[in-house]
Scaffold this motif. Structure first.
Motif, PDB file in Angstrom:
ATOM      1  N   THR A   1       0.824  -1.200   0.000  1.00  0.00           N
ATOM      2  CA  THR A   1       0.000   0.000   0.000  1.00  0.00           C
ATOM      3  C   THR A   1       0.861   1.253   0.000  1.00  0.00           C
TER       4      THR A   1
ATOM      5  N   GLU B   1     -12.739   9.614 -11.213  1.00  0.00           N
ATOM      6  CA  GLU B   1     -12.091  10.466 -10.219  1.00  0.00           C
ATOM      7  C   GLU B   1     -10.674  10.852 -10.641  1.00  0.00           C
TER       8      GLU B   1
ATOM      9  N   ARG C   1      -8.680  12.121  -3.319  1.00  0.00           N
ATOM     10  CA  ARG C   1      -9.400  11.741  -4.541  1.00  0.00           C
ATOM     11  C   ARG C   1     -10.580  12.689  -4.728  1.00  0.00           C
TER      12      ARG C   1
ATOM     13  N   THR D   1     -12.914   5.257 -11.662  1.00  0.00           N
ATOM     14  CA  THR D   1     -12.708   5.629 -13.063  1.00  0.00           C
ATOM     15  C   THR D   1     -13.098   7.072 -13.365  1.00  0.00           C
TER      16      THR D   1
ATOM     17  N   ARG E   1      -2.561   6.066   0.973  1.00  0.00           N
ATOM     18  CA  ARG E   1      -2.900   6.985  -0.114  1.00  0.00           C
ATOM     19  C   ARG E   1      -4.204   6.511  -0.764  1.00  0.00           C
ATOM     20  N   PRO E   2      -5.138   7.410  -1.044  1.00  0.00           N
ATOM     21  CA  PRO E   2      -6.421   6.977  -1.616  1.00  0.00           C
ATOM     22  C   PRO E   2      -6.265   6.418  -3.026  1.00  0.00           C
ATOM     23  N   GLU E   3      -7.145   5.485  -3.364  1.00  0.00           N
ATOM     24  CA  GLU E   3      -7.227   4.963  -4.717  1.00  0.00           C
ATOM     25  C   GLU E   3      -8.435   5.571  -5.406  1.00  0.00           C
ATOM     26  N   ILE E   4      -8.308   5.846  -6.708  1.00  0.00           N
ATOM     27  CA  ILE E   4      -9.367   6.560  -7.416  1.00  0.00           C
ATOM     28  C   ILE E   4     -10.227   5.611  -8.243  1.00  0.00           C
TER      29      ILE E   4
ATOM     30  N   TYR F   1      -2.528  13.671  -0.448  1.00  0.00           N
ATOM     31  CA  TYR F   1      -3.288  13.316  -1.648  1.00  0.00           C
ATOM     32  C   TYR F   1      -4.762  13.197  -1.294  1.00  0.00           C
TER      33      TYR F   1
ATOM     34  N   GLY G   1      -8.641   8.989 -13.594  1.00  0.00           N
ATOM     35  CA  GLY G   1      -9.371   7.759 -13.851  1.00  0.00           C
ATOM     36  C   GLY G   1      -9.592   7.535 -15.329  1.00  0.00           C
TER      37      GLY G   1
ATOM     38  N   LEU H   1      -6.833  11.916  -8.840  1.00  0.00           N
ATOM     39  CA  LEU H   1      -6.006  11.976  -7.640  1.00  0.00           C
ATOM     40  C   LEU H   1      -5.233  13.286  -7.669  1.00  0.00           C
TER      41      LEU H   1
END
Length: 338
Positions: free
Chosen positions: A2, A33, A117, A31, A26-29, A115, A83, A35
């Motif tokens: 991660t 969105e 999203r 489709t 860290r956030p995941e985005i 960061y 995304g 970052l």
């Protein structure tokens, strides 16, 4: 493995001391969105309310979230990833946004971090003539003023009243802004002036020079005189303060005029307003990238300026929250990432 970042997180509700600067995923985005690598984020009243657990609300309205939380809605930064379905933004673009509001009102939108999203629909290119600090100070306050005074911009149900808020035309009208030295107030002064209004700004005397410079025709120092005793026959009062006795402004407003309440909780003057033929209206600000781009043109050409009260490193978010609890904030308080 991660990917990690630094963020300011809550593990419990409470005072400024519960804000902890620490490692976080860290956030995941998705489709749709983007970052954003955050360069700056600003404080807004909902940040303080959520940190405290919205204790002033009835118990059934108070949040019961899963900790830890990351506060913050307003960001300015640089696109780090997009995304698969996103168009109009590319890696490296300077952007700003109000993130997921009011959807994440009770859980935090994640802006106090390296960061965040952001839905592409909430994002706008940052005006090039202003820096990230000033851009971060704009989104919630600017969209609030815009949606109250210019264009609501959405058809979502109004949580505070049965009818949608409808801004009145302001060209040639007189507008009193209560709380004119604050984040929403100082931008509302400028937007009302841009629309052709005669603007009366109500604030403490320390803000007088700034508000005159921003276009206010008259400044009333509430520490010396009650604004409602000297302001007469105005077309519109925008109360950006809230609290007790908001109805005190009703006698200052012409029949057919309006009283707009940014924070309507506790208003007790609906019957009096109806007798005086005054429209009382409110709404809840909503994220809107298209409106932010539109209003951003005023930041780009210098018609509207964002006043910065103070800046702090992100790691000192607790100090910034203590500053936010003091009186006579002038403009916005901004956190800057490392």
């Amino acid at each position: 493995m991660t990917a990690m970042m630094k963020a300011v997180r809550l593990h419990e509700f409470g005072g400024p001391e519960v804000l902890l600067y620490e490692d976080a995923p860290r956030p995941e985005i998705a489709t749709d969105e983007v970052l954003v690598r955050v360069h700056a984020t600003s404080l807004n009243p909902p940040d303080l309310y959520l940190r405290d657990g919205y204790r002033r609300l009835p118990p059934e309205w108070q949040p019961s979230p899963t900790f830890p939380l990351i506060l913050g809605t307003d960001v300015s930064g640089v696109v780090a990833a997009v995304g698969a379905s996103v168009t109009g933004f590319e890696v490296g673009d300077d952007v700003y946004a109000m993130v997921r509001f009011p959807q994440d009102l009770m859980t935090g939108s994640g802006a106090y971090a390296d960061y965040v999203r952001v839905s592409a629909s909430e994002l706008a290119l940052k005006p090039s003539r202003i820096d990230h600090v000033h851009a971060a100070g704009a989104p919630m306050s600017l969209l609030t003023a815009w949606q109250f005074l210019v264009d609501l911009g959405h058809d979502a149900p109004n949580p505070f009243q049965s009818l949608a808020h409808t801004p009145m035309p302001l060209n040639g009208k007189s507008v009193l802004v209560n709380g004119a030295g604050g984040g929403v107030g100082h931008l509302a002064v400028q937007i009302a002036k841009w629309q052709g209004s005669r603007v009366i700004a109500v604030a403490s005397g320390k803000h007088g020079a700034l508000l005159t410079d921003l276009g206010a025709d008259t400044v009333i120092d509430y520490t010396k005189v009650a604004a409602e005793t000297v302001a007469k026959d105005v077309d519109l009062v925008l109360d950006a303060v809230g609290g007790a006795h908001m109805e005190r402004f009703l006698p200052s407003i012409k029949p057919g005029g309006g009283l707009y309440l940014v924070n309507p909780l506790g208003f007790a003057g609906h019957d009096d307003a109806a007798k005086r033929q005054i429209t009382v209206s409110t709404t809840q600000v909503r994220s809107n990238g298209a409106q932010l781009a539109q209003a951003g043109r005023l930041l780009e050409d210098g018609t509207v300026r964002v006043a910065i009260d103070s800046t702090y490193p992100m790691a000192e978010a607790s100090v910034a929250h203590r500053r936010a609890s003091e009186r006579s904030i002038q403009g916005k308080i901004v956190l800057i990432t490392a």
